[in-house]
Write an enzyme that holds these catalytic residues in place. Sequence first.
Site, PDB file in Angstrom:
ATOM      1  N   GLY A   1       4.269  20.625  34.529  1.00 20.77           N
ATOM      2  CA  GLY A   1       5.664  21.047  34.431  1.00 20.77           C
ATOM      3  C   GLY A   1       6.423  20.403  33.294  1.00 20.77           C
ATOM      4  N   VAL A   2       5.807  19.415  32.645  1.00 19.60           N
ATOM      5  CA  VAL A   2       6.468  18.705  31.545  1.00 19.60           C
ATOM      6  C   VAL A   2       6.188  19.435  30.232  1.00 19.60           C
ATOM      7  CG1 VAL A   2       6.535  16.508  30.288  1.00 19.60           C
ATOM      8  CG2 VAL A   2       6.322  16.523  32.781  1.00 19.60           C
TER       9      VAL A   2
ATOM     10  N   ARG B   1       5.737  20.501  26.147  1.00 21.15           N
ATOM     11  CA  ARG B   1       4.696  20.082  25.197  1.00 21.15           C
ATOM     12  C   ARG B   1       5.027  18.747  24.532  1.00 21.15           C
ATOM     13  NH1 ARG B   1       3.492  24.674  21.033  1.00 21.15           N
ATOM     14  NH2 ARG B   1       3.745  25.871  22.951  1.00 21.15           N
TER      15      ARG B   1
ATOM     16  N   ALA C   1       7.960  26.295  32.082  1.00 22.26           N
ATOM     17  CA  ALA C   1       8.325  25.459  30.938  1.00 22.26           C
ATOM     18  C   ALA C   1       7.481  25.808  29.719  1.00 22.26           C
ATOM     19  CB  ALA C   1       8.114  23.992  31.295  1.00 22.26           C
ATOM     20  N   SER C   2       6.541  26.737  29.907  1.00 23.12           N
ATOM     21  CA  SER C   2       5.598  27.038  28.824  1.00 23.12           C
ATOM     22  C   SER C   2       6.113  28.086  27.851  1.00 23.12           C
ATOM     23  CB  SER C   2       4.275  27.516  29.412  1.00 23.12           C
ATOM     24  OG  SER C   2       3.419  27.966  28.376  1.00 23.12           O
ATOM     25  N   LYS C   3       5.989  27.775  26.565  1.00 21.15           N
ATOM     26  CA  LYS C   3       6.360  28.744  25.535  1.00 21.15           C
ATOM     27  C   LYS C   3       5.296  29.835  25.433  1.00 21.15           C
ATOM     28  CE  LYS C   3       9.272  25.528  23.075  1.00 21.15           C
ATOM     29  NZ  LYS C   3       9.006  24.089  22.859  1.00 21.15           N
ATOM     30  N   ASN C   4       4.189  29.653  26.135  1.00 15.20           N
ATOM     31  CA  ASN C   4       3.136  30.673  26.172  1.00 15.20           C
ATOM     32  C   ASN C   4       3.205  31.524  27.435  1.00 15.20           C
ATOM     33  OD1 ASN C   4       1.641  29.822  23.726  1.00 15.20           O
ATOM     34  ND2 ASN C   4       1.326  27.937  24.877  1.00 15.20           N
TER      35      ASN C   4
ATOM     36  N   LYS D   1      12.220  20.694  32.598  1.00 14.31           N
ATOM     37  CA  LYS D   1      11.995  20.117  33.929  1.00 14.31           C
ATOM     38  C   LYS D   1      11.719  18.627  33.792  1.00 14.31           C
ATOM     39  CE  LYS D   1       9.808  24.476  35.316  1.00 14.31           C
ATOM     40  NZ  LYS D   1       8.559  25.182  35.698  1.00 14.31           N
TER      41      LYS D   1
ATOM     42  N   ASP E   1       4.183  23.824  41.636  1.00 14.53           N
ATOM     43  CA  ASP E   1       3.032  22.969  41.940  1.00 14.53           C
ATOM     44  C   ASP E   1       3.229  21.551  41.404  1.00 14.53           C
ATOM     45  OD1 ASP E   1       2.799  23.795  39.212  1.00 14.53           O
ATOM     46  OD2 ASP E   1       0.733  23.048  39.222  1.00 14.53           O
TER      47      ASP E   1
HETATM   48  C1  G6P Z   1       3.985  24.080  31.936  1.00 10.29           C
HETATM   49  C2  G6P Z   1       2.758  23.246  32.231  1.00 10.29           C
HETATM   50  C3  G6P Z   1       2.715  22.014  31.350  1.00 10.29           C
HETATM   51  C4  G6P Z   1       2.908  22.389  29.894  1.00 10.29           C
HETATM   52  C5  G6P Z   1       4.231  23.110  29.708  1.00 10.29           C
HETATM   53  C6  G6P Z   1       4.475  23.538  28.272  1.00 10.29           C
HETATM   54  O1  G6P Z   1       5.079  23.457  32.501  1.00 10.29           O
HETATM   55  O2  G6P Z   1       2.744  22.862  33.589  1.00 10.29           O
HETATM   56  O3  G6P Z   1       1.476  21.378  31.549  1.00 10.29           O
HETATM   57  O4  G6P Z   1       2.896  21.238  29.072  1.00 10.29           O
HETATM   58  O5  G6P Z   1       4.211  24.276  30.528  1.00 10.29           O
HETATM   59  O6  G6P Z   1       3.560  24.530  27.916  1.00 10.29           O
HETATM   60  P1  G6P Z   1       3.381  25.090  26.449  1.00 10.29           P
HETATM   61  O7  G6P Z   1       2.488  26.289  26.654  1.00 10.29           O
HETATM   62  O8  G6P Z   1       4.728  25.456  25.931  1.00 10.29           O
HETATM   63  O9  G6P Z   1       2.749  24.018  25.653  1.00 10.29           O
HETATM   64 MG    MG Z   2       3.160  24.351  37.193  1.00 16.04          MG
END
Ligand code: G6P
Ligand code: MG
Length: 220
Positions: free
Chosen positions: A45-46, A48, A114-117, A144, A169
């Site tokens: 959740g943290v 990049r 939190a993911s840019k993907n 987060k 999670d």
């Molecule tokens: C989610 C995942 C993290 C990851 C974050 C950023 O929160 O739980 O493990 O670091 O997204 O993802 P990114 O795809 O932007 O690197």
């Molecule tokens: Mg998660």
Amino acid sequence: TTDAVIFDLDGVLTDTAELHFIAWQAIANKLNITFDKEDNEKLKGVDRENSLKYILAKGNLAVGTAKFEQLLKEKNDQYLTLINEVNPSHLFDGVLSCFAALKKSNVKIGLASASKNASLVISKLGIEHLFDFIGDAASVANSKPAPDIFLSVAHGLNVLPKNCIGVEDAVAGVRAIKSANMFAVGIGDNQILTQADLVFPSMSEFDFNQVETAFLLSAT
Ligand code: G6P
Ligand code: MG
């Protein structure tokens, strides 16, 4: 009433938490920093940048801006290679039936990753069309455990945070949900997700009736 259920992506809808772990471990190895599952738990959740900061701090390593950016790129390139293989069969069991139950009850479905993907992964899973709103991690000020992404998704769905249920999670994610003043459902280990209002071991155990009952009880 429950107006919306807002889901995290990595580790809730699919096993990409494991892919983030593999990609970070490769970076840590290269830097001679030990990085195990316990460390990874703290990174779920943290975002990049903060994940890399955590790893560097663990190894007592300071790097310049250019090197920092290069490590971020390396991690993401490896992650992109890994998620290239993602397809609809990687959706966790229980997700589609859960979404169907929500639609049947007229409950909106949001995504707060939190993911840019996130958009890429969602489209590879083939579930884009099931969301009423997908949050954009790049457009929120604080990641987060700050509540920002959950609040922005509630806003996008046009519902009040107090009528929302968040599903996570990660420890940081559960904290984000609680800070957003929402009901928190944890997916995973209840010894780890202690701040969640209700925990299921996996999405296949997610029971919307049980969630709603607990939510309504907590609101009275
Ligand atoms: C989610 C995942 C993290 C990851 C974050 C950023 O929160 O739980 O493990 O670091 O997204 O993802 P990114 O795809 O932007 O690197
Ligand atoms: Mg998660």
